[in-house]
Design an enzyme around this catalytic site. Sequence first.
Site, PDB file in Angstrom:
ATOM      1  CD1 TRP A   1      -2.197  -2.238   1.574  1.00 50.94           C
ATOM      2  CD2 TRP A   1      -2.960  -1.044  -0.268  1.00 50.94           C
ATOM      3  NE1 TRP A   1      -3.140  -3.008   1.195  1.00 50.94           N
ATOM      4  CE2 TRP A   1      -3.944  -2.271  -0.071  1.00 50.94           C
ATOM      5  CE3 TRP A   1      -3.342  -0.151  -1.276  1.00 50.94           C
ATOM      6  CZ2 TRP A   1      -4.563  -2.688  -0.827  1.00 50.94           C
ATOM      7  CZ3 TRP A   1      -4.289  -0.626  -1.915  1.00 50.94           C
ATOM      8  CH2 TRP A   1      -5.063  -1.888  -1.948  1.00 50.94           C
TER       9      TRP A   1
ATOM     10  CG  ASP B   1      -3.112   4.130   4.550  1.00 49.77           C
ATOM     11  OD1 ASP B   1      -4.089   3.712   5.352  1.00 49.77           O
ATOM     12  OD2 ASP B   1      -2.805   3.317   3.487  1.00 49.77           O
TER      13      ASP B   1
ATOM     14  CE  LYS C   1      -8.491  -2.092   4.321  1.00 52.19           C
ATOM     15  NZ  LYS C   1      -8.644  -3.477   3.653  1.00 52.19           N
TER      16      LYS C   1
HETATM   17  C1  LIG Z   1      -3.538   0.022   4.287  1.00 53.21           C
HETATM   18  C2  LIG Z   1      -4.379   0.173   2.954  1.00 53.21           C
HETATM   19  N1  LIG Z   1      -4.409   1.296   2.479  1.00 53.21           N
HETATM   20  C3  LIG Z   1      -5.137   1.666   1.539  1.00 53.21           C
HETATM   21  C4  LIG Z   1      -6.047   0.591   0.927  1.00 53.21           C
HETATM   22  C5  LIG Z   1      -6.873   0.927  -0.482  1.00 53.21           C
HETATM   23  O1  LIG Z   1      -8.098   1.118   0.305  1.00 53.21           O
HETATM   24  P1  LIG Z   1      -9.375   1.530  -0.806  1.00 53.21           P
HETATM   25  O2  LIG Z   1      -9.467  -0.041  -1.526  1.00 53.21           O
HETATM   26  O3  LIG Z   1     -10.581   1.732  -0.002  1.00 53.21           O
HETATM   27  O4  LIG Z   1      -8.942   2.541  -1.756  1.00 53.21           O
HETATM   28  C6  LIG Z   1      -6.230  -0.514   1.645  1.00 53.21           C
HETATM   29  C7  LIG Z   1      -7.212  -1.549   1.096  1.00 53.21           C
HETATM   30  O5  LIG Z   1      -7.113  -2.704   1.474  1.00 53.21           O
HETATM   31  C8  LIG Z   1      -5.463  -0.750   2.747  1.00 53.21           C
HETATM   32  O6  LIG Z   1      -5.412  -1.898   3.222  1.00 53.21           O
END
Ligand SMILES: Cc1ncc(COP(=O)(O)O)c(C=O)c1O
Length: 396
Positions: free
Chosen positions: A119, A204, A228
């Site tokens: 991520w 994040d 989550k």
């Molecule tokens: C740590 C993290 N950041 C960002 C995201 C991206 O999230 P989204 O699918 O809501 O854009 C995720 C998705 O699983 C994630 O686990």
Amino acid sequence: MSNTSNHVLNFGAGPAKIPESVLKKAQKEFLDINGTGMSVMELSHRSKPFGAILQKTKDNLAKLMDIPSDYSILFMQGGATTQFAAIFLNLVAKKQDELIKLGKEKEEIVVDYFVTGAWSNKAVQEAERLAPAVQSNPIRVNRVIDVKQKYGKFGTIPPPSEWNLTDPTKHHVAYVYYCDNETIHGVEFPFVPKVNETVPLVADVSSNFLSRPIHVPKYAVVYGGAQKNLGPAGVTIVVVRNDMLVDVNVGPVRPLMLDFKTAADNNSMYNTPPTFAIYMVGLTLEWLIEEKGGLKGIEQANNSKARKLYELIDQSKLYKSPVDPHCRSHMNVVFRLPTEDLEKEFLAGAEKLHMHQLKGHRSVGGIRASIYNAMPEDDVDRLIEYMIEFEKKHSP
Ligand SMILES: Cc1ncc(COP(=O)(O)O)c(C=O)c1O
């Protein structure tokens, strides 16, 4: 969701399990929210009853996270992925705003990224994609550490001696970015990275939001998607220090929907917000406060669940954690078996026992047990029993 005969154990990484009492409350209120005779989904976002839900949700989040009064709570859309762009655009704008006031508006701006998993890797790539489009200043994207580049794979958080943080006394650093919990690789920061206090720190926290206490004043921005630990997909919560809010006409061109100040000035209602998702987040926050003892209570429960699983993995000859012990995630416990065939058999056996969504992310394979706030310890105990039984049958 449980019923008497068929209790399903949901280990999904997101969208993930929602506390049963939250779902039941939502079900009870589904056709008539607070005596309005309407579903929350049918209410105007500008109505009094929805306004009360939004305000209570903000108040409860501020209470749980102990958010100081000089921060704004924003409910945004487009998932955490949209924030990869929004963070870059808003915080570069903030730095440009400072540079304009200093008469240094043409000088280079640097953004620093820790790359510790999939991520943060996506986030840094988005910054690299957007950087050349900023016309006013050259932007340099610096990888403080890229674990995969350095070690060939993700699975650790290297010590500060290996970090290449940009020196803010020599460069204009717009922010330092990291992902607190890498959902796919099961890597969680065991500490808040120490950065110069003049540099805005961004985290994040999508996959460990409200899983333990957090010291908000260390951050300029903390953000995460809801799907989550906080409710359904569709809303992303951004907690931002107010000095990061910059007039939308200053800095890189950015769509109004990505602009933090526009969201803050309009109480997250510049356009129609995802009302049902916000309502569900509100119910989840009430559950955390009323049933789980807030963040200290949930931290204890989460530690206990994770400890049990990792102890079993470490004692086992069959299961192996690919993550260094000091930075193993409390939320996403990833592990491998000796062969992919055995992993398939493990998953098939789990399904038979109604343990679902244990498959690792398609990019890495293996097994991943996501044990977010809503996962009861009993369900983790059931998984452990199954793992012990499976190992007895398949000892290497
Ligand atoms: C740590 C993290 N950041 C960002 C995201 C991206 O999230 P989204 O699918 O809501 O854009 C995720 C998705 O699983 C994630 O686990």
